[in-house]
Design an enzyme around this catalytic site. Structure first.
Site, PDB file in Angstrom:
ATOM      1  N   ILE A   1       6.366  -5.907  -2.393  1.00 14.55           N
ATOM      2  CA  ILE A   1       5.752  -6.247  -3.682  1.00 14.55           C
ATOM      3  C   ILE A   1       4.717  -7.371  -3.663  1.00 14.55           C
ATOM      4  O   ILE A   1       4.200  -7.729  -4.705  1.00 14.55           O
ATOM      5  CB  ILE A   1       6.831  -6.570  -4.745  1.00 14.55           C
ATOM      6  N   MET A   2       4.428  -7.911  -2.487  1.00 12.35           N
ATOM      7  CA  MET A   2       3.317  -8.867  -2.437  1.00 12.35           C
ATOM      8  C   MET A   2       2.133  -8.283  -1.658  1.00 12.35           C
ATOM      9  O   MET A   2       1.217  -9.004  -1.275  1.00 12.35           O
ATOM     10  CB  MET A   2       3.770 -10.190  -1.827  1.00 12.35           C
ATOM     11  N   LYS A   3       2.195  -6.981  -1.423  1.00 16.07           N
ATOM     12  CA  LYS A   3       1.094  -6.330  -0.722  1.00 16.07           C
ATOM     13  C   LYS A   3      -0.045  -6.076  -1.718  1.00 16.07           C
ATOM     14  O   LYS A   3       0.196  -5.989  -2.923  1.00 16.07           O
ATOM     15  CB  LYS A   3       1.580  -5.028  -0.091  1.00 16.07           C
TER      16      LYS A   3
ATOM     17  N   HIS B   1       3.774 -12.030   2.226  1.00 17.41           N
ATOM     18  CA  HIS B   1       3.343 -10.863   3.016  1.00 17.41           C
ATOM     19  C   HIS B   1       2.706  -9.873   2.041  1.00 17.41           C
ATOM     20  O   HIS B   1       3.427  -9.334   1.236  1.00 17.41           O
ATOM     21  CB  HIS B   1       4.559 -10.257   3.703  1.00 17.41           C
TER      22      HIS B   1
ATOM     23  N   GLU C   1      -2.179  -6.661  11.224  1.00 20.32           N
ATOM     24  CA  GLU C   1      -2.514  -5.467  11.996  1.00 20.32           C
ATOM     25  C   GLU C   1      -4.010  -5.187  12.128  1.00 20.32           C
ATOM     26  O   GLU C   1      -4.462  -4.063  11.916  1.00 20.32           O
ATOM     27  CB  GLU C   1      -1.805  -4.240  11.389  1.00 20.32           C
TER      28      GLU C   1
ATOM     29  N   GLU D   1       9.464  -9.455  11.408  1.00 14.84           N
ATOM     30  CA  GLU D   1       9.965  -8.195  10.845  1.00 14.84           C
ATOM     31  C   GLU D   1      10.970  -7.533  11.788  1.00 14.84           C
ATOM     32  O   GLU D   1      10.925  -6.323  12.024  1.00 14.84           O
ATOM     33  CB  GLU D   1       8.802  -7.229  10.579  1.00 14.84           C
TER      34      GLU D   1
END
Ligand code: XIL
Length: 740
Positions: free
Chosen positions: A279-281, A314, A368, A486
């Site tokens: 939910i913070m993406k 995150h 990434e 992670e």
């Protein structure tokens, strides 16, 4: 056609799992290396057919399409009088698509003469007769809408193998059908019927169809496994200054921890940091350009605050899980930079707080950005379909330093990380990241740490590789932090013997691997460079690996689905115990008189029908403790009058040590310290989380309590109680200290 001939197969198992949305993502990360498999001497028997559904997520289709790729058939208007619209729509993941950006939408207008008047079907799925299959689909429809989900034999028989009639809830929910096929079957069809009154003028969305063969071992035959004992009570208590995190779904997201008391208990007992699993993406925080959505993440931040947890943010910039508008943003390089920086600035500023109040203490700024060969993602140096990134493609490599500068400007106190997968074993990729960090440092670009995602498999990579890779980052000068961000450990390695349940042996291997990883981390990373270790989920069932890269059963985390701790947790705890030196607590002013019972029972009293006796054979410290016996209610125990002890708006550390009286008992009660306050009303305040006690060890109940009662109290009682009605236990070293 006659659809009313149902074949009685004898056994038709219907399983309908109601699960809310967990989201998933198919394009990250690249799987971890797989251990070599030795070919068997005898040829394997022919494998049964897998029941594949092509294009099950409709991602190969275009918006508005009514004839999807694959064996799909949309029938919006069978039986003449039925009318409806069935087509492919595009939406943001988690909204009207469960995964990816496409889903099928059904809008019912008029019902036909028959229940199958409006139908979606996938025809002719090849299967092996005589085997059990499972099919699943994710559905979302306004609360009260419904649909019938069928597995049938092909036309013209339409024999019934499985039927689930599901009422929809407004949330994404997973519908699962299990079908036992007959020896003669070689094809089945999956069909869904929508001709129902309650659906008129409503939309129903469907996504992520899949089918697979069930393992031959039926669930009932799974033995009752005895796992090795877990005695660790609290990871965080073993390492007070070390971040021990866990990723969680929260807010309105499916499986939110906010509605799951068992998960909250685990978090509060073991962890001191959280990551937002989704939910913070970017797609979640800025679903529409310029419109930021913080309700869910704020709820998570508040929960963290209330429980003295920090949050690792995150993530600001990632090629995946970005909203469709961002993905297809139109503009030149300058416009892209402005758009990217604006997202970072807005989000970082929103969560930035001062001093002790600061909850979001660190961020994955970029996630990434590199491919396995060490080149930038989006540079297209590979044939990999994942070699795409709107950031690199529209801005170039400059997007990296620009992101970190924007993040530092907006939140000067947060630790800024670069986060990626496979860094723990892929040297090309790690070297590229280290080069980037060196470059940043030479050019004054802020960066504080590297995050090793560490989605790994049992014993792969090996520990020496993990050590070497952590070491490389430790050796960077100026020093930066190293964080495992992670961690999860897949147990069903491809190529290995697939597990149908977690055996005790494998669970112990996992325990050993977790132990080795945590130990290696602590031995390799000096204290001032430790960013901590975060596990990617709480209970196995919630792990993203259950669905990635395809549906499977996995046991990657530290807790079983029944919320009990796995041997893996003991492995984690053992490494902490061995390698972290817990400093003696700083001298503090103890507010409670005779909490250690060295002066006898003094003003301590029995509560309820319990009896209390001073005991000199057992003590957590000194010579004495108190034995509490004869309890008949949960609230029975030992209490002390603490009227006037607590001052409004002050925070206290509260602690007590307890031990079960019977060392051979198998009962594991939950015990806690409670404060009963009488003022305008009677309140019972939980001062320490319920802590489970196993026979044999002294265990600490510990919590932080802020006294928020401002009205005059007429009585206040501090007491130790247990959710197990009749448990007998020793109590020692009850203490209350003011947090300065
Ligand atoms: C995963 C989540 O766990 C899933 O729920 C979601 O559907 C996809 O993303 N690397 C990351 C994480 O940085 O954000 C990913 O999390 C896992 C891989």
């Amino acid at each position: 056609m006659n659809k009313s001939i149902f074949r009685n197969t004898g056994l038709v198992t219907l399983v309908s799992l109601l699960m809310a949305c967990g989201g998933d993502n198919k394009d990250t990360p690249v799987p971890e290396p797989i251990p070599e498999v030795v070919a068997p001497d005898t040829p394997a028997p022919e494998a049964p057919i897998a029941a594949e559904i092509a294009n099950g997520g409709f991602e190969e289709d275009t918006t508005g399409q009514t004839t999807p790729v694959g064996n799909w058939v949309f029938r919006p208007d069978q039986e003449s009088s039925a009318t409806s619209t069935i087509e492919i729509i595009e939406s943001q993941e988690g909204v009207n698509t469960y995964k990816g950006t496409k889903a099928a939408e059904v809008i019912v207008n008029t019902l036909g003469d028959n229940p199958w008047g409006i139908e979606i079907a996938y025809e002719d799925i090849p299967i092996t007769g005589g085997k059990n299959y499972e099919f699943s689909v994710w559905a979302k429809g306004e609360e009260g809408t419904s649909a019938d989900f069928w597995i049938q034999t092909p036309a013209p028989d339409y024999g019934q193998l499985s039927l689930v009639k599901e009422t929809l809830t407004g949330e994404w929910q997973k519908i699962t059908l299990t079908a036992a096929t007959a020896e003669a079957d070689s094809l089945v069809r999956l069909a869904i019927h929508f001709s129902k009154e309650e659906n008129i003028n409503k939309s129903i969305y469907l996504d992520e169809f899949s089918g697979f063969i069930l393992d031959d071992v039926p669930a009932e035959e799974i033995p009752d496994v005895q796992y090795s004992e877990v005695t660790a009570q609290s990871l965080k208590a073993l390492a007070p200054n070390f971040n021990i995190g866990v990723a969680v779904p929260a807010g309105g997201f499916g499986n939110s921890i906010i509605d799951r008391p068992e998960i909250k208990t685990i978090i509060e007992q073991h962890f001191n940091q959280l990551s937002a699993e989704n939910i913070m993406k970017p797609t979640y925080l800025q679903p529409t350009q310029g419109e930021f959505f913080y309700d869910d993440s704020d709820e998570l931040v508040n929960y963290a605050k209330d429980n003295s947890l920090t949050i690792h943010g995150h993530v600001f910039v990632w090629h995946s899980q970005i909203a469709p508008w961002m993905q297809s943003f139109q503009g030149d390089k300058a416009a892209w930079i402005t758009m990217m920086e604006n997202h970072i600035t807005q989000v970082a500023t929103h969560f930035e707080e001062e001093g002790d109040n600061d909850t979001v203490v660190s961020w994955d700024v970029v996630n990434e950005a590199f491919m396995e060969n060490g080149k930038y993602r989006g540079e297209k140096t590979t044939n990999d379909s994942a070699d795409e990134s709107v950031w690199f493609e529209n801005i170039g490599a400059e997007f990296l330093p620009l992101s970190y500068k924007a993040a530092r400007a907006a939140d000067p106190d947060a630790d800024l990380y670069y986060n990626d997968y496979n860094l723990i074993w892929n040297a090309d990729k790690l070297d590229a990241v280290i080069n980037m960090v060196n470059d940043f440092q030479t050019n004054g670009v802020p960066i504080d740490g590297i995050g090793f995602q560490s989605h790994i498999s049992l014993n792969s990579p090996d520990i020496s590789t993990i050590q070497a890779h952590l070491q490389k980052v430790v050796d960077i000068r100026p020093k930066i932090k190293v964080k495992i961000t992670e961690l999860d450990v897949r147990m069903n390695n491809e190529g290995g013997i697939p597990l149908t349940y977690l055996t005790s042996e494998r669970a112990d291997e996992q325990k050993q691997y977790y132990y080795d990883i945590v130990k290696t981390y602590l031995e390799t990373v000096p204290e001032d460079q430790r960013g901590g270790i975060t596990i990617w989920g709480v209970i196995d069932e919630d792990s993203w690996l259950q669905n990635w890269p395809e549906p499977t059963t996995e046991w990657p985390l530290l807790f079983f689905n029944d919320f009990t701790a796995k041997p893996a947790l003991q492995g984690f705890a053992n490494a902490l115990k061995e390698l972290i030196e817990v400093a003696e607590p700083a001298p503090s002013s103890e507010l409670l008189i005779n909490g250690d019972f060295e002066a006898g029972l003094d003003s301590w009293q029995a509560r309820g029908s319990a009896s209390i006796t001073l005991d000199t054979t057992q003590a957590h410290s000194g010579n004495n403790s108190v034995l509490v016996q004869g309890r008949t209610e949960t609230w029975n125990g030992i209490q002390k009058d603490v009227k006037g002890l607590f001052t409004a708006d002050k925070t206290y550390n509260v602690s007590a040590w307890v031990k079960l009286s019977d060392d051979s008992t198998t009962v594991s009660p939950g015990i806690k310290l409670t404060l009963q306050i009488e003022h305008t009303s009677t309140e019972y305040l939980e001062l320490t989380p319920i802590t489970t006690i196993n026979a044999g060890d002294w265990v600490q109940l510990s919590g932080t309590y802020t006294h928020s009662i401002t009205t005059q109290e007429s009585a206040a009682l501090l007491y130790v109680e247990s959710n197990e009605l009749t448990a007998d236990f020793y109590v020692d070293d009850v203490s209350v200290t003011l947090v300065e």
